[in-house]
Design a protein around this motif. Sequence first.
Motif, PDB file in Angstrom:
ATOM      1  N   CYS A 119       0.842  -1.340   0.054  1.00  0.00           N
ATOM      2  CA  CYS A 119       0.111   0.204  -0.078  1.00  0.00           C
ATOM      3  C   CYS A 119       0.750   1.201   0.108  1.00  0.00           C
ATOM      4  O   CYS A 119       1.808   1.228   0.566  1.00  0.00           O
ATOM      5  N   HIS A 121       0.656   4.236   1.430  1.00  0.00           N
ATOM      6  CA  HIS A 121       0.642   4.811   2.718  1.00  0.00           C
ATOM      7  C   HIS A 121       1.929   4.692   3.449  1.00  0.00           C
ATOM      8  O   HIS A 121       2.070   3.596   3.400  1.00  0.00           O
ATOM      9  N   CYS A 124       2.569   1.526   5.826  1.00  0.00           N
ATOM     10  CA  CYS A 124       1.382   0.627   6.041  1.00  0.00           C
ATOM     11  C   CYS A 124       2.048  -0.787   5.600  1.00  0.00           C
ATOM     12  O   CYS A 124       2.940  -0.699   4.695  1.00  0.00           O
ATOM     13  N   ARG A 135      -4.099   1.972  -2.619  1.00  0.00           N
ATOM     14  CA  ARG A 135      -4.180   2.044  -1.185  1.00  0.00           C
ATOM     15  C   ARG A 135      -4.926   1.095  -0.751  1.00  0.00           C
ATOM     16  O   ARG A 135      -5.971   0.480  -1.373  1.00  0.00           O
ATOM     17  N   HIS A 139      -6.670   2.616   3.970  1.00  0.00           N
ATOM     18  CA  HIS A 139      -6.266   4.027   3.517  1.00  0.00           C
ATOM     19  C   HIS A 139      -6.789   4.672   2.097  1.00  0.00           C
ATOM     20  O   HIS A 139      -6.359   5.162   1.230  1.00  0.00           O
ATOM     21  N   ASP A 142      -6.974   8.389   1.354  1.00  0.00           N
ATOM     22  CA  ASP A 142      -5.692   8.981   0.967  1.00  0.00           C
ATOM     23  C   ASP A 142      -6.032   9.754  -0.292  1.00  0.00           C
ATOM     24  O   ASP A 142      -6.918   9.445  -0.866  1.00  0.00           O
ATOM     25  N   TRP A 153      -9.071   5.415  -4.460  1.00  0.00           N
ATOM     26  CA  TRP A 153      -8.614   4.136  -4.166  1.00  0.00           C
ATOM     27  C   TRP A 153      -9.620   2.955  -4.004  1.00  0.00           C
ATOM     28  O   TRP A 153      -9.297   2.002  -4.399  1.00  0.00           O
TER      29      TRP A 153
END
Length: 225
Positions: A119, A121, A124, A135, A139, A142, A153
């Motif tokens: 992912c 992020h 993560c 993501r 997340h 995001d 996402w």
Amino acid sequence: MESVLTRDLIRLATESIDRLGAAEELPDPVVLELPDTLPLSRGRTVEWHPLVALAVAGHICRYWAQGAGPRGPFAIEAGSSPAGWATLVSPGNGSCPSRRLQAGGGPWSPSGIWITELCGHPRCTEPAPAGPGSRCPSHFGDPGPSGGTGPHWADLAARAWGERHGADGREHPRRVAERLSRLVKQAVAAGMPKEDVAAATGSRRAAVAEILRPAPDPEQGDEWM
Ligand SMILES: [Zn+2]
């Protein structure tokens, strides 16, 4: 080294392999001294087997070439192990989301050489559900690549799920069943015991027997009548 580029991975790996002496001798690990200019990387090093470094360079060229650019520079994220595995990050910019991969192992490791898209992020540990930079469900909120706050996402992940599993939940099981049926029949034809085929494929014995049951001959009518 001012930055970690794909070509650095390739150069360090090939130099390490060139230093290989006797065939049974393990090559040196590739030690990346990471640039202070990348905030995630300050003061960190990572040791990869040279073939891991080459595999990562190939993965980047194959999967990160669109948008992010396959050159780098890349950072190593905090929490990476100094030896064995590391999380490589392509910081996002403009319309290109950040991308993260984790790689480690080696040709003699029980797990082999492994590379996992994570992912996008920061920090993560979930796998990317829809390719580089996508993501995970935690997340979905995001910002999207263009900075938008819509369900970008979630939409990507849902479509990827649909492609893998069949959007209506019917098509995919049939395709799986067809592939399993062919595998079972060919494995038995190759001399593998039916019980072993069932165990190896995680199938019930009754399911394997059902696959192997001869199809009713339409000329003979319905044999179950
Ligand atoms: Zn995540």
